[in-house]
Design an enzyme around this catalytic site. Sequence first.
Site, PDB file in Angstrom:
ATOM      1  N   SER A 158      28.852  33.202  12.434  1.00 46.57           N
ATOM      2  CA  SER A 158      27.537  33.895  11.952  1.00 46.57           C
ATOM      3  C   SER A 158      26.561  32.804  11.709  1.00 46.57           C
ATOM      4  CB  SER A 158      27.753  34.795  10.720  1.00 46.57           C
ATOM      5  OG  SER A 158      28.009  33.747   9.499  1.00 46.57           O
ATOM      6  N   LYS A 159      25.145  33.484  11.371  1.00 43.13           N
ATOM      7  CA  LYS A 159      24.081  32.444  11.086  1.00 43.13           C
ATOM      8  C   LYS A 159      24.582  31.213  10.099  1.00 43.13           C
ATOM      9  CE  LYS A 159      19.833  34.490  12.402  1.00 43.13           C
ATOM     10  NZ  LYS A 159      19.855  34.121  13.569  1.00 43.13           N
ATOM     11  N   ARG A 160      25.383  31.873   9.187  1.00 46.88           N
ATOM     12  CA  ARG A 160      25.549  30.986   8.157  1.00 46.88           C
ATOM     13  C   ARG A 160      26.325  29.652   8.546  1.00 46.88           C
ATOM     14  NH1 ARG A 160      30.592  31.751   5.528  1.00 46.88           N
ATOM     15  NH2 ARG A 160      31.215  33.742   6.598  1.00 46.88           N
ATOM     16  N   GLY A 214      25.267  27.894  11.239  1.00 47.49           N
ATOM     17  CA  GLY A 214      24.556  27.117  12.098  1.00 47.49           C
ATOM     18  C   GLY A 214      23.740  27.958  13.054  1.00 47.49           C
TER      19      GLY A 214
END
Length: 487
Positions: free
Chosen positions: A251-253, A255
């Site tokens: 996920s975005k977390r 990177g």
Amino acid sequence: MSDMKVRTRFAPSPTGYLHIGGARTAIYDWLLAKKHGGRFLLRIEDTDRNRFVPGSLEDIQESLRWLGLEWDEGPAVGGPAGPYFQSERLEIYHRYAQQLIDEGKAYYCYCTPERLQEVRKAQEQAKQQVGYDRHCRDGAPEAQEGMKRVIRFKTPLTGKTIVKDMLRGELEFENNLLEDLVLIKSDGFPTYHFANVVDDHLMKVTHVLRGEEWLPSTPTHVLLYQAFGWEPPQFVHLSLFLSPDGKGKLSKRHGATSVREYRELGYLPEALFNFLLLLGWNPGNDQEVISKEEAIQMFSLDRVNASPVRFATDKLNWYNGVYIRSLEPKDLAERCLPFLQKAGLLPDPCPAERFAYLVKLMPLVQERLKLLTDVVAWTDFFLQEDIPAPAREMLIPKKLDAETALRVLKELLATLEGADFTVAGLEAALHPVPEKLGLKMGDVFMPLRVAVSGKTATPGMYEMLEALGKERVVQRIKAAISVLESC
Ligand code: GLU
């Protein structure tokens, strides 16, 4: 597989930048079509107007092109099965929805959002399966002229539906667990499910590759194909990406997740392509570096993996280094140029002589670049006329004092003022200096390196001095001398 017939499509919705998972799907679509001399289509699934993100349409096309995934049919290029924007095909969906209504396989539903909400709430409270209660399936008693309505599919209430997935085999779904999905929404736009099925059929798509998150929708798609009497395409549901630590979904977390972000971080399209190719497919041997051309020859669906794969950023970085090192200096300079322009180190447009200078610098830094963005830190002092005077402590080698550093720089100044600024000339001129001063080579080169570059890590000394040229080297050594003298 009959070669001429293969038609694959990438069918993104313009709801954001092209995701790396989507990019991998597009790579496999593209390879399958190329391998079999077929056609790769780009179809824009823009039927959900609420989720439209401005700029995403442009980004998706730009990112696909950047990866070298040109489409044979689709936006900008057209084709016999167009239009390739679903928003331009509304009349087609209405026609097919009407056919299902006429055949008693679909129905009008007049339920208001408020009613649906209440039904859902009651179901949740009663701990029942949540979904549409088929209130209008056998006629809508409350229906009146002018009321908002949707068209729903009459999902069979009994029996099973088999989804044949090329990776996962035959998957069985109980029809009574499937919903009467909306085919046409009250705004007249089709749902993803309906438009997707109609278009895959009309566009003669042979293979549907998509992320496994779509698998729960596929039985309804299969039922729709059956309702029309159409042959479904081959389905391939690709596995998810796991985070670099392998502990959960990427996920975005963790990177960057869009192709654009990787591009802006300084990755080469070749590296991202190669990396994504092997994230879920293997060539059957241990070859890791695979060009596009080789991939076309080697690709086959039976080597695609159904289990989730770890998105190993370190591996992607390794690929980037491999591909950066394989480039010709001019090619590398062209790719570095936008990053240097963005950093304000080169003008845009870049005059020919400045570009030629950049090309000359490339062999000095090529081995050291992991990302194209690294070029800024490795070349800024070459591209600037002046650099800020280095800090005093940086100029003094470990275990030595300012006086010695000053002595070194003064000797170097005298030597270099008279030197021939070629690699051989500089080598000959600098070679005797350490012995003359009774110092080690490193103790002489360290202050010199810092004086001319402002950094402790630089490309090789002789090549660096040659590329800087006598004038700037002399002037920077003088500036360093004043730093040491001024305290
Ligand atoms: N529009 C869908 C998406 O954005 C396409 C899924 C499919 O390929 O069927 O992913």
